[in-house]
Every structure is written in C-alpha cells, then in structure tokens.
Design a protein around this motif. Structure first.
Motif, short mmCIF file in Angstrom:
data_model
loop_
_atom_site.label_atom_id
_atom_site.label_comp_id
_atom_site.label_asym_id
_atom_site.label_seq_id
_atom_site.Cartn_x
_atom_site.Cartn_y
_atom_site.Cartn_z
N LEU A 39 32.61 -13.26 -23.46
CA LEU A 39 32.89 -13.64 -24.85
C LEU A 39 32.39 -15.06 -25.11
N PRO A 40 31.85 -15.31 -26.29
CA PRO A 40 31.39 -16.66 -26.62
C PRO A 40 32.55 -17.67 -26.63
N THR A 41 32.21 -18.93 -26.46
CA THR A 41 33.25 -19.96 -26.41
C THR A 41 33.79 -20.29 -27.80
N GLU A 47 33.03 -11.39 -30.79
CA GLU A 47 33.23 -10.03 -31.30
C GLU A 47 34.10 -9.31 -30.28
N LEU A 48 35.34 -9.06 -30.64
CA LEU A 48 36.31 -8.49 -29.71
C LEU A 48 36.37 -6.96 -29.75
N GLY A 49 35.50 -6.35 -30.53
CA GLY A 49 35.52 -4.89 -30.65
C GLY A 49 35.28 -4.18 -29.33
N ASP A 50 34.36 -4.70 -28.52
CA ASP A 50 34.05 -4.08 -27.23
C ASP A 50 35.24 -4.18 -26.28
N VAL A 51 35.88 -5.34 -26.26
CA VAL A 51 37.06 -5.53 -25.40
C VAL A 51 38.18 -4.61 -25.86
N ASP A 56 41.58 0.18 -25.19
CA ASP A 56 42.17 1.37 -25.82
C ASP A 56 41.84 2.64 -25.04
N LYS A 57 40.67 2.70 -24.40
CA LYS A 57 40.31 3.86 -23.59
C LYS A 57 41.01 3.82 -22.23
N LEU A 58 41.21 2.63 -21.70
CA LEU A 58 41.78 2.49 -20.37
C LEU A 58 43.30 2.61 -20.35
N GLU A 59 43.96 2.08 -21.35
CA GLU A 59 45.42 2.02 -21.35
C GLU A 59 46.12 3.38 -21.16
N GLU A 82 42.98 -11.80 -30.35
CA GLU A 82 42.41 -11.36 -31.62
C GLU A 82 42.93 -12.21 -32.77
N SER A 83 44.21 -12.55 -32.73
CA SER A 83 44.81 -13.37 -33.77
C SER A 83 44.16 -14.75 -33.82
#
Length: 119
Positions: A39-41, A47-51, A56-59, A82-83
């Motif tokens: 992630l960029p500093t 962009e947190l969509g990938d994380v 969401d797939k792993l949980e 995200e906040s």
C-alpha cells in the motif's frame, strides 16, 4: 484389528486435513500481508479494495479453524485502516496499517506448519 485400522485411517485423514488447512491459511495470509505491505504511504493514494477483497474471501474459510477473536481483530483493524484512509489522516493511517500487518503476520505464523507452532 479392524478398529485399529479404522482409528489409524481417521488419524491420517485428520492429519492431512489439518496440514492442508494450515498451508492454505498460511499462503492466503501471506498474500494478504503482501497486499498490505505494498500500500502507498500516502492515504489519498491508497486503494484498499484489493486488501478488502482478499480478506472478504479469506475470512469465511479460516473462521472454521481460527478463533473468532483473531478474525474480529483483523476485521476491526481493516475497518480502522479504511476509515483513516478516507479521512486522509496520515499518522493514524500508518499506525492502522502497521497494526493490521502485524495481526495478519501473527495469524500466518500461528496457523502455519513450523516447529514453533507445534511446540
């Protein structure tokens, strides 16, 4: 003799299932940790969509073998990240990112197959 062979078969089957699960969890959590590390500093560039997608797939899968306390901590840390990313709070963004990364790494280490996790 049949009881012994049945018990041995169950033991082998369970051992295989535990090993496959730990390898899967470790691989997926390492991929999640890599996504967090890249992630960029600056929060406005992140962009947190990938994380979020990876988590969401792993949980649902790991919730069968990992305590809910650990998964809840990671979910809370991701929501916190995200906040702070949305509000552009750089100092808090970095702290939340490091906390999330530490939680994911700890999960990966605790679920992985290693001498440290056995003893």
């Amino acid at each position: 003799m049949k009881a012994f062979l049945s018990a041995l078969s169950v033991l082998v089957l369970l051992s295989c299932a535990v090993t496959v699960n730990s390898i899967y969890v470790q691989a997926k959590t390492e991929a999640l940790a890599n996504a967090i590390e890249t992630l960029p500093t600056k929060p406005e560039e992140a962009e947190l969509g990938d994380v979020r997608t990876k988590w969401d797939k792993l949980e649902p899968v790991i919730s069968y073998s990992v305590s809910h306390k650990e998964t809840d901590q990671i979910a809370d840390a991701l929501a916190d990240l995200e906040s702070h990313q949305k509000t552009g709070e750089e100092k808090e963004y970095h702290a939340a990112r490091e906390q999330l990364l530490e939680l994911v790494r700890r999960l990966s280490e605790s679920e992985g197959v290693s001498i440290k996790s056995i003893f």
